[in-house]
Structure formats: C-alpha cells, structure tokens
Write an enzyme that holds these catalytic residues in place. Structure first.
Site, PDB file in Angstrom:
ATOM      1  CG  ASP A 155      -0.163   0.052   2.543  1.00  0.00           C
ATOM      2  OD1 ASP A 155       0.802  -0.726   2.697  1.00  0.00           O
ATOM      3  OD2 ASP A 155      -0.516   0.876   3.412  1.00  0.00           O
ATOM      4  CD  GLU A 168       4.251   0.446   7.195  1.00  0.00           C
ATOM      5  OE1 GLU A 168       4.889   0.694   8.220  1.00  0.00           O
ATOM      6  OE2 GLU A 168       3.938   1.343   6.383  1.00  0.00           O
TER       7      GLU A 168
END
Ligand SMILES: [Zn+2]
Length: 417
Positions: A88, A183
């Site tokens: 991400d 994350e």
C-alpha cells in the site's frame, strides 16, 4: 557507465508497480482497507509464478501474496530466511494516476517535475538531493506521491528472486517472500500467515536512506478520553453547567508540555494529541503514547490514568472515560535474543560497500508486530526519499544496492548451521 541487468530490472519494476494505485485508507472498517491493493497483489503473484518461484499463493481475502525460493544446498545446510515488503501507499498524498519518470545523471540543481503546473523540487529545500548528484532518479510529476514507499522494496525483492533463479551458483537456503497490505494505516501485517510464510527469521524492507536499518522501535499505545458534560442555557448555567470542552482542555494542560513530538528526538518519548473534538455536552481527546523504554512507557500510561482519576474526582466518576489500547512494542525486546540477525544485516550492507547506519526508529514497523508474533524481523531501508508526498523520489542505484544486500543476506544464511 554500463547498466547492469539488476539495475534495469529494479528500474522497470518500480516504474510498473508505481503506476498501480494501492493507497490504503485509515478507519475504513475492514482489512484490507482498500480493495485496489489487490490489483498489485495479483500482478506480483503472476510475476512470481513467471519467474519460477515455488508455492506462489495469493490470499484473496486478506490481500497477502506469498512465495518461496527453495534451497539449493544439501538438506542439512543453511537456514531459511524471509523478506517482507508492503504494497500500500500512504493516504497522505494521492496515489492515483502516478506518472513516474527517470531523470538521468542528476546535475545537483532544481528539478522541474511538472512544467505545465510549474512544480519544481528545489535543491535548497531538499538537501538529501545533494548526495545523489550524477545518479538516475525516479520521480513523480509533482501531483502524486511516487509510492517508492514501499514499492522500491518490492522491486528489489522481486529482482533478487529473479537473479537467484538466473544465477544458481549463489548458495542459499529456503527463501520466503511475502507482500502485505495496509502498513501505512497500522495494519501491522496482522493477516500474514506465519505457517504459510515458513521462514523462522525475516527482514522487512521499508524506510528511507540507503544503508539504514532498524532493530529498535517504540512501545506504543493509543488513549481515548471521553468527557460527558451537562449542557444548559448559558443564562441560567451557574452551578449547573459542566462543559466537556473545559474538561478536555484541563486534561491537555495536565500533560507534560515539553514531551511532545515537536520537542523530542532520539530516544525521547512523548504524548501526542491526534485529535480533539467536542462541545459542551461531549468531547473526545485521542492521543498516542510513545517511548523506547518499557518502564517509562508504563509510567506514561499510568500518568494518563492519574489524569482521569483527578478529573473524575472533580466532576464525578461517570463523566470521564479512558480507554488505552496497546499498539506495538519495541522489537529490541525480541531481537536482543537473536543478535546474529542484526550482525548479518550489518555485514551484508558493508559487503555492498555501504556503511550501515542505525537509529532507534521513532515509529513502528510491521516487523515490530511480527517480532512479537514469533517472527523476529529487523528492518532494512528501502532507500526512497521524501516519502508520503509529491516530492518523493527513488535513486535507482539505491534499489540496485539493496538487491546486492539481499543477495548477501541469502549467502550469509546459507552458511548458518
Ligand atoms: Zn513504508
């Protein structure tokens, strides 16, 4: 200068991965926090399969991709090791329509990112540029982030895998790979299946500056105060009204005023008020507590309990609520029992011709959470710069060097046992 195969591979991979929008979203209420992260997950699954990686698997529900490079040593030799990076990108800047481009041989001056919109990265504002004079940089068009955080790591790991398959003379044990979502929004790799991952030791790849590594993180928790006031007409409020906003500001005045992120550095901890919302009737104060030292960390939590007790004494038991939620702990607590992991990491960075730099990381990593789940996980920097913003860039050489470092780590683990 002749560009190596590794150089070309990390470059084209980062450019390809950066164009896929994988922005995560805080408080979305589900994991993964955004469906679009699966677009990259599927590509990585297919690319790993094409390279020849074994046991390639995408956990469709949780958006985690796994793979394994089988040992080329005899059965009694070598130790398995793994590498993990996140897919991400940060919610802080747009990750939609990323248009990466390469500036060859940076000359040390200002960089025009977008002529049309007059967006320029000035060398005087971004002093980190100086160390990359003469290098090739992957940049944005100044309207989005690049997502080198953490796709520079994915590019390095994938290139390492490809290289191992094409160069069988490099000795290595089993190598586990995993790419995880979310994350940037505190996902903490919670859906990584350790049994499927397989390796007993791993390194996360994330963070800026080539050659930096982390084996120490904060202890962290979040505290939410709720205040319940009593609202009445202001004209007849005397002796009756209780203003929840006053209670909130009273709380904030009780906190040590110099122990805030903007006044602390190095190994100093802090309290940080993330948000404060309220009216006379109801107010909420959300804050985070951080410290490297466990004892001090507990003292900080106790101090908040004290504040709550004082306010309860003054306004009544039911008018102050406090919930403290543990987020993660200092991974040093786990890593101190496996000192060889950091030693191998440092040695592998040095072997690549770079002096390793370590600073206690003033944040958390997925590796901190994984360490406490039983997968010790120091972190190697990805080598990106100016992450989470429109001026993010990645020197291609940093990714190339990281591939070299990863290959060195593989060889070191081949010699264990
Ligand atoms: Zn990151």
């Amino acid at each position: 200068m002749e560009k190596t195969q590794i150089y070309e591979s990390v470059k084209t991979r980062l450019i390809r991965y950066a164009q896929i929008d994988t922005q995560s979203q805080p408080y979305s209420g589900h994991w993964p926090t955004t469906e679009k992260q699966k677009d990259l997950a599927r590509i990585l699954r297919d690319e790993m399969a094409a390279i020849g990686v074994s046991d390639v698997f995408m956990d469709e529900e949780n958006c985690v991709v796994y793979g394994r490079i089988p040992s080329n040593l005899s059965a009694d030799r070598g130790m398995a090791v793994g590498f993990i990076a996140h897919m991400d990108t940060a919610p802080d800047a747009s990750g939609c329509g990323v248009k990466p481009w390469v500036l060859e041989g940076y000359d040390g001056g200002d960089i025009v990112l977008n002529k049309e919109k007059d967006i320029v990265m000035r060398a005087q504002d971004y002093l980190n540029l100086k160390q990359y004079v003469g290098q090739d940089l992957i940049l944005t068009d100044g309207t989005t982030l690049l997502g080198g955080d953490d796709k520079a790591s994915i590019a390095a790991i994938m290139t390492m895998a490809e290289y191992l398959y094409n160069n069988s003379q490099i000795r290595h044990g089993d190598i586990s790979l995993a790419f995880t979502p979310d994350e940037e929004v505190g996902g903490l790799a919670r859906t990584l299946d350790l049994d499927r991952f397989g390796a007993p030791y791993a390194y996360t790849l994330d963070g800026d500056h080539l050659g930096w590594y982390e084996d120490e993180t904060f202890y962290a928790s979040e505290a939410v105060f709720e205040f319940f006031g009593r609202s009445v007409h202001t004209g007849t409020a005397k002796g009756i009204m209780i203003n929840a906003v006053d209670m909130a500001s009273q709380l904030m005045a009780m906190l040590p005023q110099d122990e805030k992120p903007q006044y602390t550095e190095g190994i100093q901890g802090f309290f940080h008020v993330i948000s404060c919302h309220g009216d006379c009737e109801h107010a909420t104060v959300r804050m985070i507590i951080r410290d490297f030292d466990e004892k001090n960390f507990r003292k900080r939590e106790a101090l908040l309990q004290d504040c709550a007790d004082k306010l309860r004494k003054q306004y009544g038991q039911e008018r102050t609520g406090l919930t403290i939620t543990h987020q993660y702990s200092n991974m040093k607590e786990v890593l101190k029992d496996v000192p060889f992991m950091t030693e191998i990491l440092k040695k592998s960075i040095r072997k690549a011709g770079i002096e390793p730099v370590c600073e206690p990381f003033r944040g958390g990593t997925d590796g901190a959470a994984l360490s406490f789940r039983g997968l010790p996980c120091p972190n190697l920097s990805a080598g990106y710069e100016n992450a989470h913003g429109r001026f993010e860039y990645v020197p291609i050489r940093s990714m190339e060097k990281n591939v070299e470092i990863l290959l060195n780590i593989c060889e070191e683990y081949a010699d264990i046992r």
